[in-house]
Write an enzyme that holds these catalytic residues in place. Sequence first.
Site, PDB file in Angstrom:
ATOM      1  N   LEU A  84       0.859  -1.176   0.000  1.00  0.00           N
ATOM      2  CA  LEU A  84       0.000   0.000   0.000  1.00  0.00           C
ATOM      3  C   LEU A  84       0.896   1.227   0.000  1.00  0.00           C
ATOM      4  O   LEU A  84       1.749   1.384   0.881  1.00  0.00           O
ATOM      5  CB  LEU A  84      -0.900  -0.010   1.237  1.00  0.00           C
ATOM      6  CG  LEU A  84      -1.709   1.264   1.516  1.00  0.00           C
ATOM      7  CD1 LEU A  84      -2.748   1.501   0.433  1.00  0.00           C
ATOM      8  CD2 LEU A  84      -2.376   1.188   2.885  1.00  0.00           C
ATOM      9  N   ILE A  85       0.717   2.105  -0.986  1.00  0.00           N
ATOM     10  CA  ILE A  85       1.514   3.323  -1.104  1.00  0.00           C
ATOM     11  C   ILE A  85       0.577   4.517  -1.035  1.00  0.00           C
ATOM     12  O   ILE A  85      -0.416   4.572  -1.754  1.00  0.00           O
ATOM     13  CB  ILE A  85       2.309   3.353  -2.427  1.00  0.00           C
ATOM     14  CG1 ILE A  85       3.147   2.080  -2.600  1.00  0.00           C
ATOM     15  CG2 ILE A  85       3.184   4.592  -2.502  1.00  0.00           C
ATOM     16  CD1 ILE A  85       3.891   2.007  -3.923  1.00  0.00           C
ATOM     17  N   SER A  87       0.939  11.665  -8.103  1.00  0.00           N
ATOM     18  CA  SER A  87       2.009  12.351  -8.825  1.00  0.00           C
ATOM     19  C   SER A  87       3.346  12.083  -8.135  1.00  0.00           C
ATOM     20  O   SER A  87       3.412  11.456  -7.076  1.00  0.00           O
ATOM     21  CB  SER A  87       1.746  13.866  -8.870  1.00  0.00           C
ATOM     22  OG  SER A  87       1.779  14.415  -7.562  1.00  0.00           O
ATOM     23  N   GLY A  93       5.435   9.203  -5.348  1.00  0.00           N
ATOM     24  CA  GLY A  93       4.439   8.168  -5.098  1.00  0.00           C
ATOM     25  C   GLY A  93       4.011   7.466  -6.368  1.00  0.00           C
ATOM     26  O   GLY A  93       3.912   6.233  -6.418  1.00  0.00           O
ATOM     27  N   SER A 146      12.577  13.292   3.919  1.00  0.00           N
ATOM     28  CA  SER A 146      13.190  14.375   3.150  1.00  0.00           C
ATOM     29  C   SER A 146      14.536  14.670   3.790  1.00  0.00           C
ATOM     30  O   SER A 146      14.738  14.410   4.986  1.00  0.00           O
ATOM     31  CB  SER A 146      12.312  15.625   3.204  1.00  0.00           C
ATOM     32  OG  SER A 146      12.990  16.772   2.716  1.00  0.00           O
ATOM     33  N   TYR A 159       7.261  22.435   7.741  1.00  0.00           N
ATOM     34  CA  TYR A 159       7.545  21.212   6.994  1.00  0.00           C
ATOM     35  C   TYR A 159       8.686  20.431   7.632  1.00  0.00           C
ATOM     36  O   TYR A 159       8.595  19.219   7.849  1.00  0.00           O
ATOM     37  CB  TYR A 159       7.870  21.566   5.547  1.00  0.00           C
ATOM     38  CG  TYR A 159       8.212  20.385   4.673  1.00  0.00           C
ATOM     39  CD1 TYR A 159       7.216  19.528   4.213  1.00  0.00           C
ATOM     40  CD2 TYR A 159       9.532  20.131   4.290  1.00  0.00           C
ATOM     41  CE1 TYR A 159       7.533  18.445   3.394  1.00  0.00           C
ATOM     42  CE2 TYR A 159       9.853  19.057   3.488  1.00  0.00           C
ATOM     43  CZ  TYR A 159       8.847  18.213   3.044  1.00  0.00           C
ATOM     44  OH  TYR A 159       9.159  17.130   2.246  1.00  0.00           O
TER      45      TYR A 159
END
Length: 283
Positions: free
Chosen positions: A8-9, A14, A17, A141, A154
């Site tokens: 499951l992703i 876009s 992903g 990230s 973020y």
Amino acid sequence: MPSSKTVLITGTSSGIGLAAAVAAAQAGWTVVASMRDPAKADHLMAAAGAAGVARRVHVERLDVTDPASIGGAVSRTVAAHGALNAVVNNAGAGTVGTIEVEGMAPVRAAMEVNYFGVVEVTRAAMPHLRAAKGRLVTVTSVGGVVGQPFNEAYCAAKFAVEGFMEALAPVAATVGVRVSVVEPGAVASEFVASQRLDIPMLIDAAGPYAPALKAYVDRTLKSFGNAQRAEDAAAPVVRALESADPPFRIQSSEWAHEFVAAKLADLDGSAVQAMTAQWVGAT
């Protein structure tokens, strides 16, 4: 991993992903490609079709800010495919600004999507991953390691994800679940465009921070001009799924590796502060 394996992703409409969903299907996985709005699945299914793997890609609605949506998607995945062998936490949203100007709302929103969404998906998936002796891979990230100007909300969320996963990894390993994080740098995808930033308006509204924000934006736009392709950033996600012994922390490029390494070796923080000060024109 078993010959029939389901992943499951999240956040597959876009960018990384989408690329990870196609690459995982090419590697033989049955991919449950989830997104908040399945009406946006056209690009994904076109890419899967072009790669000859459309039959392995199944679109599922999942909103990472809605626990009922998460639970439903996980339950439907297990019911349809018999098991859940892996999860890739990829869904995320960026925000640009600084706390004095932006206030608390963007911080809370960033934490909901980028942190609490990851935690909730992980919580819902763990019983099934434990049963399958599976994999939990989270796209974080380099901003989850290095705090970057005007990315306070973020980076805070991504730092939280990194801490959560680093703490969870040894616990999950005791029940057979391997945990990894993948740290991309700048990626040429719709992630930046999807923020729909009005740069001149942001700078006008930044008050005393306007010169620093302009310097940061100018530097960042140049860095995204040399950004990594989404397909290349997705490759280590699939390696983490496929490897017999995946590392906990994986960077998606040599640049990202060097960037993260500089932070991890910077015990007093002076090297990172000197670097990021340059980004905002500080002396």
